[in-house]
Every structure is written in structure tokens, then in C-alpha cells.
Design an enzyme around this catalytic site. Sequence first.
Site, short mmCIF file in Angstrom:
data_model
loop_
_atom_site.label_atom_id
_atom_site.label_comp_id
_atom_site.label_asym_id
_atom_site.label_seq_id
_atom_site.Cartn_x
_atom_site.Cartn_y
_atom_site.Cartn_z
CD GLU A 247 -14.70 -69.36 16.93
OE1 GLU A 247 -14.39 -70.41 17.51
OE2 GLU A 247 -14.35 -69.08 15.78
NE ARG B 90 -10.37 -59.80 7.72
CZ ARG B 90 -9.78 -59.52 8.89
NH1 ARG B 90 -10.38 -59.83 10.03
NH2 ARG B 90 -8.60 -58.93 8.91
CB ALA C 104 -4.53 -64.29 15.62
CG HIS D 130 -14.43 -64.50 14.73
ND1 HIS D 130 -13.18 -64.46 15.30
CD2 HIS D 130 -14.80 -65.81 14.71
CE1 HIS D 130 -12.81 -65.69 15.60
NE2 HIS D 130 -13.77 -66.52 15.26
CG ASN E 41 -12.98 -62.25 18.95
OD1 ASN E 41 -12.25 -63.04 18.34
ND2 ASN E 41 -13.30 -61.07 18.48
NE ARG F 177 -6.14 -56.04 15.35
CZ ARG F 177 -6.63 -57.27 15.54
NH1 ARG F 177 -7.47 -57.51 16.53
NH2 ARG F 177 -6.28 -58.24 14.75
N PRO G 90 -5.88 -62.24 21.63
CG PRO G 90 -4.47 -63.41 20.23
CD PRO G 90 -5.58 -63.61 21.20
CG ASN G 91 -2.99 -58.54 18.25
OD1 ASN G 91 -2.05 -57.92 18.73
ND2 ASN G 91 -2.84 -59.68 17.60
CE1 TYR H 87 -10.92 -57.72 13.15
CE2 TYR H 87 -8.96 -56.36 12.96
CZ TYR H 87 -9.59 -57.57 12.81
OH TYR H 87 -8.90 -58.65 12.32
C1 DQA Z 1 -11.11 -61.48 14.74
C2 DQA Z 1 -10.74 -62.14 13.41
C3 DQA Z 1 -9.37 -62.80 13.49
O1 DQA Z 1 -9.04 -63.38 12.24
C4 DQA Z 1 -8.31 -61.78 13.84
O2 DQA Z 1 -7.07 -62.42 14.01
C5 DQA Z 1 -8.66 -60.95 15.02
C6 DQA Z 1 -10.05 -60.51 15.20
C7 DQA Z 1 -12.46 -60.73 14.65
O3 DQA Z 1 -13.02 -60.43 15.71
O4 DQA Z 1 -12.91 -60.41 13.56
O5 DQA Z 1 -7.80 -60.56 15.81
O6 DQA Z 1 -11.27 -62.50 15.72
#
Ligand code: DQA
Length: 146
Positions: A98, A107, A77, A100, A74, A18, A10-11, A23
Amino acid sequence: MRKILLLNGPNLNMLGTREKAIYGQDTLQQIEHEVQAFGSSLGYQIDCFQSNHEGELIDQIHQAQDMYCGIVFNPAAYTHTSIALHDAIKAIHIPVLEVHLSNVHTREAFRQISYTAPACEGQIVGLGKQGYLLGVQALHNILREG
Ligand code: DQA
């Protein structure tokens, strides 16, 4: 050609606009193209899928088993909340890496817990989009060794 699934949660469709300081500037599409070019240099077709919906990510993970030799994921959240994604990764028999973009360990406290990482081969954090390329490289190495 062997195939790897690049899966984003998501997102991450909002990358490029964003929270750029965290990011980076690249859109998801730009990152996907770079990963596809890199994957192809190692002999892999990279298929990309992004969803804002947990169930759709679970469906993709289940289906990936028959089509892909590994997943670079990835979970965004959902990393910090989803036992269902943990179980989905555990339910399949292909390696999942995984990734990120940000260093989640530096964080907020809630980002320092990953429900998904214990089900994965490993976790790459804090290296921006390079993390996705390293994920593909790591899968390649794991598959060669196995
Ligand atoms: C993320 C880190 C997560 O905590 C966050 O919710 C994201 C992006 C990252 O790629 O750094 O949406 O996965």
C-alpha cells in the site's frame, strides 16, 4: 518478463492539478512513466491501471493473481472505507504494497484508519511519488527472498 501491477484508486487521475501542496506537481502519467522506468531497471514490466470505481479495482485485484507477481496499490479514499478491497487483497496470493503520497497519519482523523493496510505486506506513506518506487523495490526484495 515478470510483471507488477501499479494500481491507483479514485481521484488520482487528477494528480498534477489536485491539491498540489499535498500531492505534488506530477501528473499520474508522469509518475507511471517513472515507475515503469524504475521497474524495468529491476527487470519488471509495470502495467498501470487507475479507476474511480471500487468494483473495477476489485476486478483488477482478482485478475492480477494470474498475471502479476505483485501489486503496488494506492487505494486513495477507499483506503479509509473499503472492507471489500480488504477482502479482495486477502483473497489473492500475491503480495500487495500500500502506498500513499501524503502522510495520512498527520492528516484528518478519518485518514488515519486504513481498512486495506492490514491485508497488505506493508504501507509506505508520506514520501510523495518516491513511495511508488519504494513499493516496487520492496516487492522485488520480497519476491527475491520468497
Ligand atoms: C492518498 C491519501 C488519501 O487519504 C486520499 O483520499 C487520496 C490520496 C495519498 O496518496 O496520499 O486520494 O491515498
